[in-house]
Design a protein around this motif. Structure first.
Motif, PDB file in Angstrom:
ATOM      1  N   GLY A  30      -2.647  56.568 -28.411  1.00  0.00           N
ATOM      2  CA  GLY A  30      -2.135  56.362 -29.804  1.00  0.00           C
ATOM      3  C   GLY A  30      -1.430  57.739 -30.105  1.00  0.00           C
ATOM      4  N   LEU A  31      -0.850  58.459 -29.369  1.00  0.00           N
ATOM      5  CA  LEU A  31      -0.104  59.699 -29.759  1.00  0.00           C
ATOM      6  C   LEU A  31       1.373  59.476 -29.377  1.00  0.00           C
ATOM      7  CD1 LEU A  31      -2.735  62.314 -28.390  1.00  0.00           C
ATOM      8  CD2 LEU A  31      -2.597  61.795 -30.825  1.00  0.00           C
ATOM      9  N   GLU A  47      15.661  73.137 -32.507  1.00  0.00           N
ATOM     10  CA  GLU A  47      15.023  72.306 -32.035  1.00  0.00           C
ATOM     11  C   GLU A  47      13.497  71.912 -32.509  1.00  0.00           C
ATOM     12  OE1 GLU A  47      15.202  72.229 -27.658  1.00  0.00           O
ATOM     13  OE2 GLU A  47      16.582  73.924 -27.703  1.00  0.00           O
ATOM     14  N   LEU A  48      13.286  70.846 -32.859  1.00  0.00           N
ATOM     15  CA  LEU A  48      12.027  70.203 -33.337  1.00  0.00           C
ATOM     16  C   LEU A  48      11.251  69.269 -32.412  1.00  0.00           C
ATOM     17  CD1 LEU A  48      13.439  69.136 -36.838  1.00  0.00           C
ATOM     18  CD2 LEU A  48      12.587  71.333 -36.227  1.00  0.00           C
ATOM     19  N   LEU A  49       9.737  69.373 -32.501  1.00  0.00           N
ATOM     20  CA  LEU A  49       8.892  68.807 -31.683  1.00  0.00           C
ATOM     21  C   LEU A  49       8.016  67.942 -32.965  1.00  0.00           C
ATOM     22  CD1 LEU A  49       7.907  70.949 -28.860  1.00  0.00           C
ATOM     23  CD2 LEU A  49       9.257  68.579 -28.713  1.00  0.00           C
ATOM     24  N   THR A  50       8.070  66.698 -33.164  1.00  0.00           N
ATOM     25  CA  THR A  50       7.179  65.735 -34.059  1.00  0.00           C
ATOM     26  C   THR A  50       6.167  65.207 -33.560  1.00  0.00           C
ATOM     27  OG1 THR A  50       9.279  65.931 -35.567  1.00  0.00           O
ATOM     28  CG2 THR A  50       7.313  64.329 -36.017  1.00  0.00           C
ATOM     29  N   VAL A  51       4.895  65.465 -33.822  1.00  0.00           N
ATOM     30  CA  VAL A  51       4.065  64.792 -33.163  1.00  0.00           C
ATOM     31  C   VAL A  51       3.409  63.692 -34.001  1.00  0.00           C
ATOM     32  CG1 VAL A  51       1.425  65.097 -32.454  1.00  0.00           C
ATOM     33  CG2 VAL A  51       3.286  66.721 -31.795  1.00  0.00           C
ATOM     34  N   GLN A  52       3.131  62.644 -33.507  1.00  0.00           N
ATOM     35  CA  GLN A  52       2.609  61.488 -34.613  1.00  0.00           C
ATOM     36  C   GLN A  52       1.201  61.115 -33.801  1.00  0.00           C
ATOM     37  OE1 GLN A  52       4.566  60.112 -37.204  1.00  0.00           O
ATOM     38  NE2 GLN A  52       2.566  59.148 -37.709  1.00  0.00           N
ATOM     39  N   ASN A  53       0.137  61.033 -34.815  1.00  0.00           N
ATOM     40  CA  ASN A  53      -1.114  60.941 -34.440  1.00  0.00           C
ATOM     41  C   ASN A  53      -1.701  60.095 -35.631  1.00  0.00           C
ATOM     42  OD1 ASN A  53      -3.738  60.853 -33.762  1.00  0.00           O
ATOM     43  ND2 ASN A  53      -4.138  63.013 -34.029  1.00  0.00           N
ATOM     44  N   GLY A  54      -1.316  58.510 -35.285  1.00  0.00           N
ATOM     45  CA  GLY A  54      -2.014  57.684 -36.279  1.00  0.00           C
ATOM     46  C   GLY A  54      -1.297  57.778 -37.528  1.00  0.00           C
ATOM     47  N   SER A 152      -4.392  65.313 -22.419  1.00  0.00           N
ATOM     48  CA  SER A 152      -5.719  65.645 -21.676  1.00  0.00           C
ATOM     49  C   SER A 152      -6.251  64.076 -21.709  1.00  0.00           C
ATOM     50  CB  SER A 152      -6.594  66.365 -22.475  1.00  0.00           C
ATOM     51  OG  SER A 152      -6.945  65.731 -23.428  1.00  0.00           O
ATOM     52  N   PRO A 153      -6.955  63.778 -20.631  1.00  0.00           N
ATOM     53  CA  PRO A 153      -7.843  62.564 -20.644  1.00  0.00           C
ATOM     54  C   PRO A 153      -8.460  62.224 -21.574  1.00  0.00           C
ATOM     55  CG  PRO A 153      -7.701  64.054 -18.442  1.00  0.00           C
ATOM     56  CD  PRO A 153      -7.268  64.944 -19.676  1.00  0.00           C
ATOM     57  N   ASP A 154      -9.029  62.878 -22.361  1.00  0.00           N
ATOM     58  CA  ASP A 154      -9.722  62.415 -23.685  1.00  0.00           C
ATOM     59  C   ASP A 154      -8.692  62.493 -24.930  1.00  0.00           C
ATOM     60  OD1 ASP A 154      -9.302  65.271 -23.900  1.00  0.00           O
ATOM     61  OD2 ASP A 154     -11.351  65.527 -24.719  1.00  0.00           O
ATOM     62  N   GLY A 155      -7.438  62.353 -24.602  1.00  0.00           N
ATOM     63  CA  GLY A 155      -6.684  62.173 -25.984  1.00  0.00           C
ATOM     64  C   GLY A 155      -6.455  63.254 -26.862  1.00  0.00           C
ATOM     65  N   GLU A 156      -6.106  64.249 -25.978  1.00  0.00           N
ATOM     66  CA  GLU A 156      -5.845  65.571 -26.981  1.00  0.00           C
ATOM     67  C   GLU A 156      -4.195  65.997 -26.439  1.00  0.00           C
ATOM     68  OE1 GLU A 156      -8.106  69.355 -28.644  1.00  0.00           O
ATOM     69  OE2 GLU A 156      -7.369  69.721 -26.497  1.00  0.00           O
ATOM     70  N   MET A 157      -3.666  66.104 -27.435  1.00  0.00           N
ATOM     71  CA  MET A 157      -2.051  66.440 -27.347  1.00  0.00           C
ATOM     72  C   MET A 157      -2.137  68.088 -27.709  1.00  0.00           C
ATOM     73  SD  MET A 157       1.497  65.177 -28.501  1.00  0.00           S
ATOM     74  CE  MET A 157       1.628  63.770 -27.439  1.00  0.00           C
ATOM     75  N   CYS A 158      -1.577  68.743 -26.568  1.00  0.00           N
ATOM     76  CA  CYS A 158      -1.241  70.366 -26.894  1.00  0.00           C
ATOM     77  C   CYS A 158       0.147  70.589 -26.540  1.00  0.00           C
ATOM     78  CB  CYS A 158      -2.055  70.934 -25.708  1.00  0.00           C
ATOM     79  SG  CYS A 158      -1.856  72.679 -25.692  1.00  0.00           S
ATOM     80  N   ILE A 159       0.823  71.402 -27.743  1.00  0.00           N
ATOM     81  CA  ILE A 159       2.201  72.151 -27.380  1.00  0.00           C
ATOM     82  C   ILE A 159       1.868  73.485 -27.287  1.00  0.00           C
ATOM     83  CG2 ILE A 159       4.369  72.685 -28.514  1.00  0.00           C
ATOM     84  CD1 ILE A 159       3.874  70.184 -30.273  1.00  0.00           C
ATOM     85  N   SER A 160       2.333  73.972 -26.044  1.00  0.00           N
ATOM     86  CA  SER A 160       2.089  75.564 -25.581  1.00  0.00           C
ATOM     87  C   SER A 160       3.530  76.145 -25.407  1.00  0.00           C
ATOM     88  CB  SER A 160       1.260  75.514 -24.605  1.00  0.00           C
ATOM     89  OG  SER A 160       1.833  74.870 -23.283  1.00  0.00           O
ATOM     90  N   GLY A 161       3.372  77.449 -25.517  1.00  0.00           N
ATOM     91  CA  GLY A 161       4.926  78.104 -25.279  1.00  0.00           C
ATOM     92  C   GLY A 161       4.663  79.719 -25.593  1.00  0.00           C
ATOM     93  N   GLU A 162       5.328  80.405 -25.180  1.00  0.00           N
ATOM     94  CA  GLU A 162       5.372  81.853 -25.487  1.00  0.00           C
ATOM     95  C   GLU A 162       6.453  82.674 -26.230  1.00  0.00           C
ATOM     96  OE1 GLU A 162       3.779  84.265 -22.139  1.00  0.00           O
ATOM     97  OE2 GLU A 162       5.488  85.644 -22.509  1.00  0.00           O
ATOM     98  N   ILE A 163       6.225  83.234 -27.263  1.00  0.00           N
ATOM     99  CA  ILE A 163       7.090  83.955 -28.214  1.00  0.00           C
ATOM    100  C   ILE A 163       7.001  85.446 -27.709  1.00  0.00           C
ATOM    101  CG2 ILE A 163       8.052  84.325 -30.470  1.00  0.00           C
ATOM    102  CD1 ILE A 163       5.498  81.655 -29.860  1.00  0.00           C
ATOM    103  N   ARG A 164       8.317  86.039 -27.572  1.00  0.00           N
ATOM    104  CA  ARG A 164       7.991  87.562 -26.956  1.00  0.00           C
ATOM    105  C   ARG A 164       8.887  88.231 -28.123  1.00  0.00           C
ATOM    106  NH1 ARG A 164      10.082  85.040 -21.646  1.00  0.00           N
ATOM    107  NH2 ARG A 164       8.180  84.359 -20.779  1.00  0.00           N
ATOM    108  N   GLU A 165       8.319  89.500 -28.609  1.00  0.00           N
ATOM    109  CA  GLU A 165       8.814  90.296 -29.354  1.00  0.00           C
ATOM    110  C   GLU A 165       8.985  91.636 -28.634  1.00  0.00           C
ATOM    111  OE1 GLU A 165       7.827  92.293 -33.526  1.00  0.00           O
ATOM    112  OE2 GLU A 165       7.116  90.609 -33.559  1.00  0.00           O
ATOM    113  N   THR A 166      10.266  91.788 -28.012  1.00  0.00           N
ATOM    114  CA  THR A 166      10.241  92.990 -26.982  1.00  0.00           C
ATOM    115  C   THR A 166      11.357  93.734 -27.546  1.00  0.00           C
ATOM    116  OG1 THR A 166      11.541  91.690 -25.648  1.00  0.00           O
ATOM    117  CG2 THR A 166       8.976  92.081 -25.283  1.00  0.00           C
ATOM    118  N   ARG A 167      11.542  95.105 -27.145  1.00  0.00           N
ATOM    119  CA  ARG A 167      12.817  95.776 -27.557  1.00  0.00           C
ATOM    120  C   ARG A 167      12.558  97.209 -26.568  1.00  0.00           C
ATOM    121  NH1 ARG A 167      15.067  97.491 -33.207  1.00  0.00           N
ATOM    122  NH2 ARG A 167      15.998  95.319 -32.963  1.00  0.00           N
ATOM    123  N   PHE A 168      13.439  97.332 -25.537  1.00  0.00           N
ATOM    124  CA  PHE A 168      13.494  98.340 -24.583  1.00  0.00           C
ATOM    125  C   PHE A 168      13.035  99.739 -25.183  1.00  0.00           C
ATOM    126  CE2 PHE A 168      15.611 101.115 -21.494  1.00  0.00           C
ATOM    127  CZ  PHE A 168      14.927 101.136 -20.567  1.00  0.00           C
TER     128      PHE A 168
END
Length: 384
Positions: A30-31, A47-54, A152-168
């Motif tokens: 149902g996700l 860019e947007l990611l919209t999650v619908q959960n019921g 996941s098999p038990d019905g959990e949605m996960c959005i993941s990623g990495e944000i970097r704050e770097t300056r040489f």
């Protein structure tokens, strides 16, 4: 894995097509998740990611540090109306503007992270007057790399990623993030891992600017916190310290008031706070751990609706003073080379009086038999 959608592996001829096994896994529980890209004006390229959960939905913004733009339960909006009218692409946010306030050009999210090198008020070099640290830092205006959505098999949605704050030669810290929601959950949970990628110790700060307006915020609305100690940020806030937990309706010309505090928690360090409507029939709770986020800030900005009628519930590693003041008072994270500092945060919507009363009772239990220490004036070690 068949239940993964790796956004960085787009086929440029069909960039929004989700793999069939992923769609099947999400639908089974149902996700759903929708990827969109905005065009035109200052939103162009966001860019947007919209999650619908019921009945519950939320929108994450990979372009803007994986902040949360807004959430909804049915027709009830969880967020606020900013005059900025974003989400604004970071290219239009002048973080290095001499005033130090350029960050405000992009502020309209429900949840926006402040950090990582600094997260508080602007700070200027004492001799030259040049800007050292802008308001609330840079992490919210950095793009998210390696974005993946999985179920996941038990019905959990996960959005993941990495944000970097770097300056040489200056700073090399990254933040891995996971945003999770499970079938039937009226909310989401965030785990952020701040990683020192440098070969020497690095410092960091983090504050979660969680912003809410109408319909939950309104005249007579209130915030419920298990306070152990509280003080107003300045003399202006001190004038209304006796009513720090209640809200006015939209008021033209209202000047923001801010209150710093520490909260009680259970044996594991877990705590929560609640913003509830005047009727007590709806609310939003924020969940976190005081071992990870030991400070909490209430930002009251009940200005006219056209000027941004909003309040902020803000768990943090420190108070949002200039960075040097916080470092002097030992409120910066010190992270060893290659080490990680983990933070867990949750937001839950309460759609009826019974669920609001239940979470309010839980909060009251954290301070049962304890009296809060409420300062009537700013404290010299807390307020710059």
């Amino acid at each position: 894995m068949s239940n993964r959608w790796v956004l960085s592996e787009y086929d440029v001829t069909s960039p929004y097509q989700q793999p069939a096994p992923f769609l099947k896994a999400a639908k089974q529980h149902g996700l759903s998740v929708t990827h969109t890209r905005l065009f035109g004006g200052r939103r162009d390229g966001v860019e947007l990611l919209t999650v619908q959960n019921g009945e519950f939905s939320f929108t994450a913004i990979p372009t803007r540090g994986m902040g949360i733009h807004q959430a909804k339960y049915g027709t009830t909006r969880i967020g606020w109306d900013s005059p900025v009218e974003g989400p604004v692409h970071p290219q239009f946010v002048p973080l290095s503007e001499p005033s130090g306030l350029g960050w405000l050009d992009g502020m309209d999210e429900l949840i926006v992270r402040c950090g990582l090198e600094s997260n508080g008020a602007p700070e200027f070099d004492a001799e030259s007057g040049r800007l050292k640290y802008g308001l609330h830092g840079r992490i919210a205006n950095q793009p998210t790399e390696d974005v993946v959505v999985e179920v996941s098999p038990d019905g959990e949605m996960c959005i993941s990623g990495e944000i970097r704050e770097t300056r040489f030669l200056c700073y090399n810290v990254a933040m891995k993030t996971e945003i999770r929601t499970k079938t039937g959950e009226n909310g989401f949970r965030i785990r952020d891992s701040i990683i020192n990628r440098a070969a020497q110790e690095s410092t960091a700060q983090m504050l979660y600017h969680i912003n809410m307006g109408a319909p939950i915020l309104g005249e007579g609305a209130s915030v419920v916190c298990p306070v152990t100690e509280l003080c107003p940020r300045n003399d202006h806030a001190a004038n209304d310290v006796d009513t720090w937990s209640t809200y006015k309706g939209p008021t033209a010309g209202y000047v923001e008031q801010v209150y710093f505090m520490q909260l009680a928690a259970d044996a594991n360090g877990d705590t929560c706070t609640l913003l509830k409507s005047a009727s007590g029939e709806q609310g939003v709770s924020v969940h976190f751990n005081v071992k990870q986020l030991p400070y909490f800030i209430i930002w009251k900005n009940t200005a006219a609706e056209a000027d941004g009628y909003v309040t902020g519930l803000e768990p943090s590693t420190n108070f949002p003073n200039p960075r040097s003041f916080e470092e002097k008072n030992d409120r910066v994270l010190r992270i060893a080379p290659g080490a990680t500092y983990e933070i867990d945060l949750g937001l839950q919507f309460h759609p009826d009086a019974a669920s609001v009363a239940a979470i309010e009772k839980k909060i009251a239990g954290l301070t049962e038999g304890k009296d809060a220490k409420v300062h009537t004036t700013p404290q010299s070690t807390w307020c710059s």
